[in-house]
Scaffold this active site. Structure first.
Site, PDB file in Angstrom:
ATOM      1  N   HIS A 121      -6.155  -8.625 -21.424  1.00  0.00           N
ATOM      2  CA  HIS A 121      -5.268  -8.795 -22.643  1.00  0.00           C
ATOM      3  C   HIS A 121      -3.697  -8.281 -21.865  1.00  0.00           C
ATOM      4  O   HIS A 121      -3.299  -7.268 -21.353  1.00  0.00           O
ATOM      5  CB  HIS A 121      -4.768  -8.002 -23.198  1.00  0.00           C
ATOM      6  CG  HIS A 121      -4.250  -7.240 -24.305  1.00  0.00           C
ATOM      7  ND1 HIS A 121      -3.877  -6.450 -25.507  1.00  0.00           N
ATOM      8  CD2 HIS A 121      -2.274  -7.710 -24.808  1.00  0.00           C
ATOM      9  CE1 HIS A 121      -2.400  -7.042 -26.157  1.00  0.00           C
ATOM     10  NE2 HIS A 121      -2.240  -8.024 -25.782  1.00  0.00           N
ATOM     11  N   GLU A 173      -2.731 -12.720 -29.274  1.00  0.00           N
ATOM     12  CA  GLU A 173      -2.217 -11.453 -30.547  1.00  0.00           C
ATOM     13  C   GLU A 173      -1.023 -12.166 -31.276  1.00  0.00           C
ATOM     14  O   GLU A 173       0.074 -11.870 -30.533  1.00  0.00           O
ATOM     15  CB  GLU A 173      -1.540 -10.981 -29.618  1.00  0.00           C
ATOM     16  CG  GLU A 173      -0.901  -9.585 -29.745  1.00  0.00           C
ATOM     17  CD  GLU A 173      -0.617  -8.346 -28.672  1.00  0.00           C
ATOM     18  OE1 GLU A 173      -0.391  -6.571 -29.087  1.00  0.00           O
ATOM     19  OE2 GLU A 173      -0.097  -8.935 -27.518  1.00  0.00           O
ATOM     20  N   ALA A 233       7.017  -5.516 -31.173  1.00  0.00           N
ATOM     21  CA  ALA A 233       7.423  -6.065 -29.875  1.00  0.00           C
ATOM     22  C   ALA A 233       7.729  -7.830 -30.083  1.00  0.00           C
ATOM     23  O   ALA A 233       7.758  -8.606 -29.653  1.00  0.00           O
ATOM     24  CB  ALA A 233       7.777  -5.838 -28.109  1.00  0.00           C
ATOM     25  N   HIS A 264      -4.934  -2.610 -28.043  1.00  0.00           N
ATOM     26  CA  HIS A 264      -4.064  -1.739 -27.530  1.00  0.00           C
ATOM     27  C   HIS A 264      -3.981  -0.282 -28.853  1.00  0.00           C
ATOM     28  O   HIS A 264      -3.002   0.515 -29.998  1.00  0.00           O
ATOM     29  CB  HIS A 264      -2.302  -1.948 -27.374  1.00  0.00           C
ATOM     30  CG  HIS A 264      -2.299  -3.063 -27.892  1.00  0.00           C
ATOM     31  ND1 HIS A 264      -1.947  -2.427 -29.477  1.00  0.00           N
ATOM     32  CD2 HIS A 264      -0.929  -3.661 -28.352  1.00  0.00           C
ATOM     33  CE1 HIS A 264      -1.106  -3.431 -30.533  1.00  0.00           C
ATOM     34  NE2 HIS A 264      -0.635  -4.299 -28.990  1.00  0.00           N
ATOM     35  N   ALA A 271       0.756   0.252 -32.605  1.00  0.00           N
ATOM     36  CA  ALA A 271       1.327  -0.447 -33.558  1.00  0.00           C
ATOM     37  C   ALA A 271       0.087  -0.510 -34.389  1.00  0.00           C
ATOM     38  O   ALA A 271      -0.027  -1.520 -34.904  1.00  0.00           O
ATOM     39  CB  ALA A 271       1.665  -1.945 -33.165  1.00  0.00           C
ATOM     40  N   ASP A 273      -2.303  -4.942 -20.736  1.00  0.00           N
ATOM     41  CA  ASP A 273      -0.932  -5.780 -21.937  1.00  0.00           C
ATOM     42  C   ASP A 273       0.203  -5.509 -21.231  1.00  0.00           C
ATOM     43  O   ASP A 273       1.727  -5.424 -22.158  1.00  0.00           O
ATOM     44  CB  ASP A 273      -0.213  -4.275 -23.189  1.00  0.00           C
ATOM     45  CG  ASP A 273       0.205  -4.930 -24.449  1.00  0.00           C
ATOM     46  OD1 ASP A 273       0.295  -6.027 -24.341  1.00  0.00           O
ATOM     47  OD2 ASP A 273       0.162  -4.534 -25.079  1.00  0.00           O
TER      48      ASP A 273
END
Length: 373
Positions: free
Chosen positions: A58, A129, A140, A215, A219, A272
């Site tokens: 990622h 993603e 974001a 992640h 989120a 990420d």
């Protein structure tokens, strides 16, 4: 070529001392006191530690470039930077953007995978993603580009990539989300992220084919004693692996220690990272069409929303060790486990005969002194 008297992690991630023989980019033999011709090149690794090359599944960007820039030059630039940081394999990751942008990114990544640069990390997949996420947990990601889960569109993109898409994110509670997971699981690993799902909804998603969490903690609803949410569902289900961003900013060290204890070998270290990774602090970094400020190692939007990271797997492994995670556990979470998530563990991720000779030589401070690739 031989690396002799090496302290290395074997295929079970146990520490051993012995020799590693490399031939044509593959691990030929691994063990103690290997016999070999006197004229064969041998490197004495006494006093050093050898681990598998890192696998970042990622990563959006680094060194000033981003997957969604959509050119071979941009992704090759990422590959070269990552190899310097010990990442030997990676999955360029797209954002929630317009279809044309995603298509360009997939084609560029495919071209780079088919003809990799010699001095860069190899592309072993693509991570999508978005855009099938929840607006309420967009983070974001660009809200106007968010779409309901659409398997037909995903399948077209999957075919366009030549089957290189290895991970796709979905907010399963969105209309059509469970059906999407049931269908897309035949093509690649389906991951839950940017979601408002409850514990019960997440567990149902796992029954429908979701086997990964992007992640974890970020989120998505937090873990609460009466509302366990996605985090509680992941902790509670052995079928699901979970990404952790280990920069000490996204997740508190105490949370990371807890997550590693609960997840065990299901923990996956990811960066990420965005294009500001490897660059000086600034306010002109684009991420999926939004302006990102990087200051003191933290990437945020103008409203303070976290916008990816500027870390890398090598830094994260060192962080984890400083937080109290055993080195062998941290390394496995950054090598073999992510390789398993994308179905590449037969090729990369551990030091075993037959696999690619992707190796890092570390000194006593865990700094990289050599990369074999």
């Amino acid at each position: 070529m031989l690396l002799v008297r090496a302290n290395y992690l074997d295929g079970n991630f146990q520490w051993k001392t012995g020799d590693i023989e490399i031939e044509d980019g593959r691990l030929l033999r691994v063990g103690e006191n290997l016999s070999f011709p006197e004229d064969e090149l041998a490197v004495d690794c006494s006093g050093y530690t050898i681990i598998p090359g890192f696998v970042d599944i990622h990563i959006h960007g680094c060194a000033g470039t981003d997957t969604c820039d959509g050119t071979r030059e941009d992704i090759d630039n990422m590959a070269r930077f990552l190899l310097q940081k010990g990442v030997t394999s990676f999955c360029p990751t797209t954002m929630t953007t317009g279809r044309a942008t995603v298509e360009r990114a997939l084609l560029a990544a495919k071209a780079c995978a088919e003809q990799p640069v010699e001095d860069g990390a190899r592309i072993v997949g693509i991570h999508m993603e978005g855009p099938f996420i929840a607006k309420e947990k967009k983070g974001a990601q660009l809200e106007e580009a968010i779409l309901p889960p659409d398997y037909s569109w995903f399948r077209e993109l999957y075919e366009l990539s030549g089957g290189l898409v290895k991970l796709v994110v979905v907010a399963p509670e969105q209309p059509g989300g469970y059906e999407f997971a049931e269908q897309a699981k035949a093509q690649c690993t389906v991951s839950i992220a940017h979601t408002t799902a409850s514990y019960e909804e997440a567990k149902h998603a796992f029954d429908c084919g979701v086997t990964h969490a992007t992640h974890l903690f970020n989120a998505m609803p937090g873990l609460s004693h009466r509302a366990p949410g996605v985090v509680g569902a992941v902790f509670d289900d052995e079928r699901v692996t979970a990404e952790l961003i280990c920069d000490g900013f996204h997740l508190h060290p105490a949370v990371l220690r807890t997550a590693f204890r609960v997840l065990g070998d299901r923990a996956v270290v990811v960066s990420d990272s965005m294009r500001g990774n490897g660059m000086a602090d600034g306010e002109s970094f684009d991420l999926g069409g939004q302006l990102v400020t990087v200051k003191d190692g933290k990437a945020t939007l103008s409203d303070g929303t976290i916008a990816g990271s500027v870390t890398n797997l090598h830094e994260e492994v060192k962080n984890l060790v400083s937080f109290g995670i055993p080195l062998e556990h941290a390394v496995k979470a950054a090598t073999l486990t992510p390789a398993k998530v994308i179905g590449m563990d037969g090729e990369i991720g551990s030091i075993e005969p037959g696999k690619r000779a992707d190796l890092l030589v570390l000194d006593e401070n865990l700094d990289i002194v050599a990369v074999y690739h």
